[in-house]
Design a protein around this motif. Structure first.
Motif, short mmCIF file in Angstrom:
data_model
loop_
_atom_site.label_atom_id
_atom_site.label_comp_id
_atom_site.label_asym_id
_atom_site.label_seq_id
_atom_site.Cartn_x
_atom_site.Cartn_y
_atom_site.Cartn_z
N UNK A 270 -14.33 8.72 29.66
CA UNK A 270 -15.35 8.27 28.71
C UNK A 270 -16.33 9.42 28.59
N UNK A 271 -16.11 10.23 27.57
CA UNK A 271 -16.90 11.45 27.41
C UNK A 271 -18.16 11.16 26.61
N UNK A 272 -19.31 11.46 27.17
CA UNK A 272 -20.57 11.18 26.49
C UNK A 272 -21.36 12.46 26.28
N UNK B 183 -26.09 10.42 22.50
CA UNK B 183 -25.82 9.00 22.29
C UNK B 183 -24.36 8.74 21.96
N UNK B 184 -23.57 9.81 21.81
CA UNK B 184 -22.24 9.65 21.23
C UNK B 184 -21.12 9.70 22.27
N UNK B 185 -19.96 9.22 21.83
CA UNK B 185 -18.77 9.15 22.67
C UNK B 185 -17.66 9.99 22.04
N UNK B 186 -16.91 10.71 22.88
CA UNK B 186 -15.84 11.57 22.37
C UNK B 186 -14.51 10.84 22.30
N UNK B 187 -13.91 10.79 21.12
CA UNK B 187 -12.59 10.17 20.94
C UNK B 187 -11.67 11.16 20.25
N UNK B 188 -10.38 10.85 20.25
CA UNK B 188 -9.44 11.71 19.52
C UNK B 188 -8.33 10.87 18.95
N UNK C 44 -13.76 14.14 18.58
CA UNK C 44 -14.64 13.62 17.54
C UNK C 44 -15.70 12.78 18.22
N UNK C 45 -16.96 13.07 17.94
CA UNK C 45 -18.03 12.32 18.59
C UNK C 45 -18.63 11.31 17.62
N UNK C 46 -18.68 10.06 18.09
CA UNK C 46 -19.19 8.96 17.26
C UNK C 46 -20.12 8.09 18.11
N UNK C 47 -20.99 7.37 17.44
CA UNK C 47 -21.86 6.45 18.18
C UNK C 47 -21.04 5.23 18.60
N UNK C 48 -21.47 4.55 19.64
CA UNK C 48 -20.76 3.33 20.05
C UNK C 48 -20.65 2.32 18.92
N UNK D 30 -12.68 0.50 29.54
CA UNK D 30 -13.57 1.62 29.85
C UNK D 30 -14.81 1.66 28.97
N UNK D 31 -14.91 0.71 28.04
CA UNK D 31 -16.05 0.73 27.12
C UNK D 31 -17.23 -0.10 27.61
N UNK D 32 -17.03 -0.84 28.69
CA UNK D 32 -18.10 -1.74 29.13
C UNK D 32 -19.36 -0.96 29.48
N UNK D 33 -19.19 0.29 29.90
CA UNK D 33 -20.35 1.13 30.24
C UNK D 33 -21.28 1.29 29.04
N UNK D 34 -20.70 1.23 27.84
CA UNK D 34 -21.51 1.50 26.64
C UNK D 34 -22.42 0.34 26.27
N UNK D 35 -22.21 -0.79 26.89
CA UNK D 35 -22.96 -1.98 26.48
C UNK D 35 -24.34 -2.07 27.11
#
Length: 344
Positions: free
Chosen positions: A236-238, A241-246, A318-322, A338-343
DNA sequence: AAAGCGGGGGC
DNA sequence: GCCCCAGCTTT
């Protein structure tokens, strides 16, 4: 297969069946969408997806004009994502070839991407009233018990035979209702896993399997293939405020969907830090996350996880906000844990 | 004919 | 854990 089952099944179906959204109005497009969603998928899983889909894409033209990203987002979590791509592509073909109206023809339906013999039969019979069978897993099980047939229903040859039998007895006047009555029977009475409710069956008196005491042990299926296990380390790349996805590759498992980046194998914190540094990532913080397991049909992912905080955004992600991730990017269920951290 | 392709609910 | 679902496509 005896034609004597037709009237009892139709009468039983008329006396009461499940109230399903796609049965309210059997427009061919609605039947088509529901049948694609229902491929290898339980009715209860489909309901919500179907309603949302019809809101977004009320007809063939609306679907054809949509972005693939929106199509996949609406399919997110339903699985077998090639169904969504094929449905989208087929809608565009229907616009090109048939002016936006599905063809009332079994062979023409069969030629659409994502439409096989079952789905073509279902749309033709339920949507257009054409006299063709629709043989799915329910119908194969019902037929195996009715005929006391021990041939494995997983064989393609057996499916051909069963389809042939039903094509002879499908009634001219109500083919769609007859096909649905068979599936309704399989879904509510002639249940799998040795749990048929023969006492409630409208065609018990015609069932050879019941007569011979074989209803519980039929149908016969081929043995399943073994599943392989893949170990992965999910990140979970932060950054800010953004998260890295591909994006995943265009072919193979979860093709074209978005994902959290990951590494092959289970990696400890020290090794991970070293490997990320070697990539030029400036790791500010590294936190271990609770692991997760996700089971696919043919593979299991055993995942460990890390929250990685970076000082700057690296290439290739690609970095996007939650919020954007939730609303606009199709992320498979495997990564949900793995997204629960973002809440927070 | 066999393998690839998701995800979840019931037991 | 195992079963299997309103299957289709590719190899």
């Amino acid at each position: 297969m005896t034609k004597a089952i037709v009237e009892p099944l139709l009468q039983w179906y008329d006396e009461g069946h499940r109230d399903l959204p796609w049965r309210r109005e059997a427009a061919p497009y609605r039947v088509w969408v529901s049948e694609i969603m229902l491929q290898q998928t339980r009715v209860e899983a489909v309901r919500g997806y179907y309603e949302r889909w019809m809101q977004a894409f009320p007809d063939v033209r609306a679907l054809a004009a949509a972005d693939e990203a929106q199509v996949l987002k609406l399919w997110e979590g339903l699985g077998y994502y090639s169904r969504a791509r094929n449905l989208h592509r087929a809608a565009q073909l229907v616009c090109e070839r048939y002016g936006g109206t599905l063809p009332a023809d079994y062979e023409a339906l069969l030629a659409l991407p994502g439409v096989g013999e079952y789905t073509a039969g279902a749309v033709a019979s339920i949507g257009f009233g054409l006299r063709v069978p629709a043989v799915d897993g329910n119908v194969l099980r019902v037929a195996a018990r009715l005929n006391d047939d021990f041939m494995p229903i997983t064989d393609a040859k057996q499916k051909k035979r069963t389809t042939g039998h039903f094509s002879e007895i499908t009634p001219e006047d109500r083919p769609g209702d007859f096909n649905q009555s068979l599936m309704e029977l399989g879904a509510t009475v002639c249940l799998p896993n040795g749990a048929p409710r023969c006492g409630s069956c409208p065609v018990q008196h015609l069932c050879l399997g019941y007569h011979h005491g074989h209803a519980e042990i039929l149908p016969v299926r081929a043995a399943k293939r073994a599943r392989r296990i893949e170990e992965r380390t999910v990140l979970l790349v932060r950054c800010g405020e953004e998260v890295g996805i591909r994006r995943r590759p265009k072919t193979g498992l979860l093709a074209g969907l978005w994902e959290l980046p990951s590494l092959e194998g289970k990696t400890g914190a020290n090794e991970l830090r070293a490997r990320l540094s070697a990539r030029g990532w400036q790791v500010e913080k590294l936190l271990s996350l609770r692991g997760a397991k996700h089971v696919f049909t043919h593979v299991e992912w055993h995942m460990s996880g890390f929250e990685v905080t970076l000082a700057e955004k690296p290439e290739g992600l690609t970095f996007v906000t939650p919020q954007a991730l939730r609303e606009s990017y199709a992320l498979p269920s495997a990564f949900r844990a793995f997204l629960s951290v973002l809440e927070e």
